[in-house]
Structures are given as structure tokens and as C-alpha cells.
Scaffold this motif. Sequence first.
Motif, PDB file in Angstrom:
ATOM      1  N   LYS A  12      12.291 -10.169 -10.978  1.00 47.55           N
ATOM      2  CA  LYS A  12      11.647  -8.649 -11.325  1.00 47.55           C
ATOM      3  C   LYS A  12      10.642  -8.845 -12.024  1.00 47.55           C
ATOM      4  O   LYS A  12      10.417  -9.564 -13.086  1.00 47.55           O
ATOM      5  N   THR A  13       9.405  -8.266 -11.534  1.00 50.36           N
ATOM      6  CA  THR A  13       8.221  -8.177 -12.285  1.00 50.36           C
ATOM      7  C   THR A  13       7.811  -6.989 -12.615  1.00 50.36           C
ATOM      8  O   THR A  13       8.141  -5.899 -12.578  1.00 50.36           O
ATOM      9  N   SER A  14       6.469  -6.812 -13.340  1.00 47.02           N
ATOM     10  CA  SER A  14       6.021  -5.450 -13.677  1.00 47.02           C
ATOM     11  C   SER A  14       5.550  -4.579 -12.592  1.00 47.02           C
ATOM     12  O   SER A  14       5.060  -3.421 -12.886  1.00 47.02           O
ATOM     13  N   TYR A  15       5.278  -5.161 -11.364  1.00 49.11           N
ATOM     14  CA  TYR A  15       5.256  -4.236 -10.544  1.00 49.11           C
ATOM     15  C   TYR A  15       6.677  -4.375  -9.465  1.00 49.11           C
ATOM     16  O   TYR A  15       7.571  -4.795  -9.870  1.00 49.11           O
ATOM     17  N   SER A  16       6.772  -3.476  -8.437  1.00 48.96           N
ATOM     18  CA  SER A  16       7.901  -3.423  -7.740  1.00 48.96           C
ATOM     19  C   SER A  16       8.375  -4.399  -7.303  1.00 48.96           C
ATOM     20  O   SER A  16       7.723  -5.257  -6.767  1.00 48.96           O
ATOM     21  N   LYS A  40       4.475   7.916 -14.687  1.00 50.05           N
ATOM     22  CA  LYS A  40       4.790   6.983 -13.560  1.00 50.05           C
ATOM     23  C   LYS A  40       4.472   8.364 -12.228  1.00 50.05           C
ATOM     24  O   LYS A  40       4.483   7.860 -11.230  1.00 50.05           O
ATOM     25  N   GLU A  77      -1.426   4.723 -14.087  1.00 48.21           N
ATOM     26  CA  GLU A  77      -0.356   4.094 -14.661  1.00 48.21           C
ATOM     27  C   GLU A  77      -0.151   2.813 -13.791  1.00 48.21           C
ATOM     28  O   GLU A  77       0.415   1.907 -14.390  1.00 48.21           O
ATOM     29  N   GLU A  78       0.082   3.074 -12.601  1.00 46.18           N
ATOM     30  CA  GLU A  78       0.536   2.090 -11.778  1.00 46.18           C
ATOM     31  C   GLU A  78      -0.659   0.658 -11.787  1.00 46.18           C
ATOM     32  O   GLU A  78      -0.364  -0.248 -11.852  1.00 46.18           O
ATOM     33  N   ARG A  85      -0.214  -1.255 -15.105  1.00 47.05           N
ATOM     34  CA  ARG A  85       0.920  -1.855 -15.364  1.00 47.05           C
ATOM     35  C   ARG A  85       0.894  -3.159 -14.506  1.00 47.05           C
ATOM     36  O   ARG A  85       1.457  -4.092 -14.474  1.00 47.05           O
ATOM     37  N   THR A  86      -0.189  -2.935 -13.352  1.00 49.53           N
ATOM     38  CA  THR A  86      -0.031  -4.154 -12.403  1.00 49.53           C
ATOM     39  C   THR A  86      -1.440  -4.913 -12.295  1.00 49.53           C
ATOM     40  O   THR A  86      -1.376  -5.978 -11.402  1.00 49.53           O
ATOM     41  N   LYS A 100      -2.880  -6.973 -14.025  1.00 51.45           N
ATOM     42  CA  LYS A 100      -2.740  -8.401 -14.709  1.00 51.45           C
ATOM     43  C   LYS A 100      -2.297  -9.548 -13.781  1.00 51.45           C
ATOM     44  O   LYS A 100      -2.735 -10.820 -13.733  1.00 51.45           O
TER      45      LYS A 100
END
Length: 522
Positions: A326-330, A477, A485-486, A489-490, A492
Motif C-alpha cells: 500500500k502506497t500513497s497513491y491508490s 480528495k 490533492e491527488e 499526494r503522489t 513524489k
Amino acid sequence: MSAQPATQKKTFTRDEVAKHNKKGDLWIIIDSEVYNVSKFSELHPGGENVFYDEEVAGQEATETFFGLHVREVLEKPQYKRLIVGNIQGEQPKLKADPAGSPSRVPYAEPSWLSQSYYTPYYNDSHRRLQREWRKYVDEEIRDIALRCEANGKRPDVELVKKLGANGINAMRMGPGKHLHGRKLFADIKGEEFDYFHELIITQELVRCAVRGFGDGLNGGMVIGLPPIMNFGSKELKEEIIEPVLAGDKFICLAVSEAFAGSDVMGLRTYAKKSDDGSHYIVNGTKKWITNGTFADYFTTAVKTDEGFAVLCIPRSVGGVETTQIKTSYSTTAGTAYVTFDNCKVPAKYLVGEDGAGIPVILSNFNHERWVMCCSTIRASRAICEQLMLWINQRKVFGKPLSSQAVVRQKLAALISQCEAAQTWLENVTYQMCKMSYKEQALHLAGQIALLKSWSTRVSHEVADNGVQIMGGRGLTKTGMGKFVEEFHRTYKFDAVLGGSEEVLADLGIRQALRFMPENARL
């Protein structure tokens, strides 16, 4: 005048609408269209009191609406049914442009897409591909992308197969003989396909603004299949290439380990060759493997008694276990922790030669990093478009947000960096079109490394300032700031995947130092 049923459309004067301004009989005007919100107001997620403001009930509410909601809300069937008519003598001014149309927001598109600018890089086939592919993405992919990003499920296999049938999967592998004679999307000829065509495919897909889905949609193929195409035996190519391009099979690249990320030479996964040379026994682990949870093949970097090698390990050999990370994107990207436990891999799955695995691995990096540059730079521009829209319609202290000099200054810096990044990217892409694969490895490894390192710094600035400009919405979100926001969050991921910023910046300078002339002195 009593409220009209939603199915009965007619024209009204503004004075007539103004009479419908109380509970049970409540109308509003949005972009010259009249909405009967008498019942809906009770169900409004933001509460019904917002409708009873004297500047809203029975009044023009366009500015109020677009200060709180995104346009797509009005496009939903349940809200279209609230329309009872139009204001007499007026036409909607804010209707969305047709699907596939270029954005008319300044700096929302790379300059080559503007009718006012010229380019030496793009021809009619590039423009045709861009038009048709954008329309396809908007109409066939975007809704699936948003759904998968929300529920975390892998992209629809049927979509991947459609892309395979249209030639898109093959086109994402870049120019080459694998495209010659193949039916391709937008009737592009395989012989004319170049890296600018591939850049267009990558950049248009990014506009969906769903980072996890972008990786999930065959990201593993883009980095896992080239070693097979370039170094695999004829038997290996025949088994793997066409089924993967068709969407019948899935492949991923398995290099990174918990012990070895950017330090490829430190990997520990070990493959012991049998005495008779018929197979390898593989033991070890891999981590952060894109598409690993659903891959059928793992293009795997291993250590052997000869040094380093690459094996394409089929899941079917047994002993392959994958666990979702599980990562910070889906989770739609299928990022996995992979365990190889005494996997008996037939020797035919060796890619290239035993002991010569490092050149196979390194040859893959330039294209992977270039693709990531295409994505990162276009995603940053898409966020700038969102910010331009926001400051143009958001009001603070009684004035548009665009009236704040500090906000304009922030956006000026972001747009300038995006423009510079795209220009550098197109220059590198042009060199790729003119150079052989060997020349690219010699002359562009440092350029692409520096470009990737810098472009993710640009995305950092866009993400950080994007949230500052959007405020609380940039951390939410859903709603108006959901894409910001997306992205925040992603973004990086691109700064770490394919080689971290620091490692690539160092690589760029080390490559440059190799070409320093002997007589160079101050």
C-alpha cells in the motif's frame, strides 16, 4: 406562478424566476439555465440554507456555484433533470468545449498545440494522433481511471485488450520494427512513428490526473518488455511479446530490492545455474514492483556465478509469491513485494547472456526515465491549468483571487518552469529521433538523468504552491481541489522511481565530466 415539472422546458424572464424564492418553491439561475431546486435543496450535501441566501434564491447563482463546485457536477444526469427552462433571450456562455478539444486556458497546453505558435518538431501525423487520442482518452479511459483510482482495483483487462487491438500498447514501446506493418491507432504508419508520437500518447494519458492508474495501465509493460524485445531469444520473443501487446498477458520489471534501490549493483536475488545448464534456481525478494500483483512475467535482475543476469521469470514456474504494497497513491498500480522461493526457471528464460545483465538493465533506464519526464512535466502543466481556472473564479476579500499580486507571482514561476521543462524535453526527444540506440546511451544518459531530476523538482514546486493557492480544497480528495490533492499526494513517486533525484543529478554531472577536454582550464 407555480413550479414547472422538470420535463417541461420553457423560457422565463429574470423577474419570473425571482418569484420562486422560498422553501418548497425554489429556483436558481446558473449560466442562463433555470433550475428547480425545491426538493433538491433538502438533499443538498452542503445543507439547504445556502439556497435561501437573498443573493441565491430566485437569483443569478452562477458565480456562487462556480465558487463552490466543479463544472462536471452540472453534467450529471440527476442535476440536468432539475433544469426547467432558460432565461429569455440569453444563451449559456460557460458550456464545456467538446470532448477532445484543446484547452483555451492560457498555458494549459504545450505551445505546439496552440494555433498561434509554430514548431519544428510536430507534423500532421502527430497532430492527428493528438486529436484522436485525446478524444479516446476523454471518452473511453477517463471514467475508468477515476473509478479505479477511487476503488484501488487494477485497470480493466478489457480496456487493456482494446488498447492492444488499437495498437496503443505497441506504440507505447516506442519506435521500432515491432510497429512496421502493424495496424496502429489514428492510422499512423509504423515506419513513420517516432518518439514525438510516443510523447503524445504518454502526455495525453496523464491528463486523467490519476497517478496510480497511470502506472497500473501497463506501466510494467513499458519498462518490463523492452529487455525481451532488445535482448531476448527468438523463442522468448515469440512466447511473450505479442500476448503482452494484446493484453492477454502482463509483464513487469523486477529490479529494486529492500537492500538495493538506486544501488542496482547491491541487489541480492541469486540464481544458481544447474549442473546440466537446463535451468536456474532463483531465491530472493524484490520490492516496489509496479504491476507485480497481477503480472504473468517478471523481468528480473539477479546475481549469478558469472556476475549479473536478467531472467524473465514466469509466475507459472511456481515459487513466486506477490504481496500488495500500500502506497500513497491508490493500489490500482498493483505495487508488489515479490518473493522467489526456489523457483526453477528454465534456461530459455535467460535474457541476453549470463554475466552480461548490467548492460541489459542499464539500456532500459534511458527510455524509462524519458517516459517519466513526459508524464511529470505534463502533469505539472495540468495542475497549472487547474490553478489558472481557480484564481480566475475564486473571490477573496470581495475581489478575484487573481487580483492578488503574490498569487500571480507564484503562478508565473510555476508556468515558467513548466514551459522550460517541456522545451528541454522536446529537445531531448528530437535528439532521440536522430540518434541510434547506442548513440542515445552515449550522449543522452546524462541529459535525461538531469532532465528527470529537474522535472521532479518542478513538480515539487507545482505541488507545494498548488496547495497554497487552493487552500483547504487542495487537501481535499473531492470537489474543486481534488486534482491538486491527488498530485500533491503522489508527485513524489517520480522523484524516487527510476532513480532518485540526487542519484540522477550526480549521474548527469559524472557523465558530463567524462567528456571534459584534456586542455580545459580556467
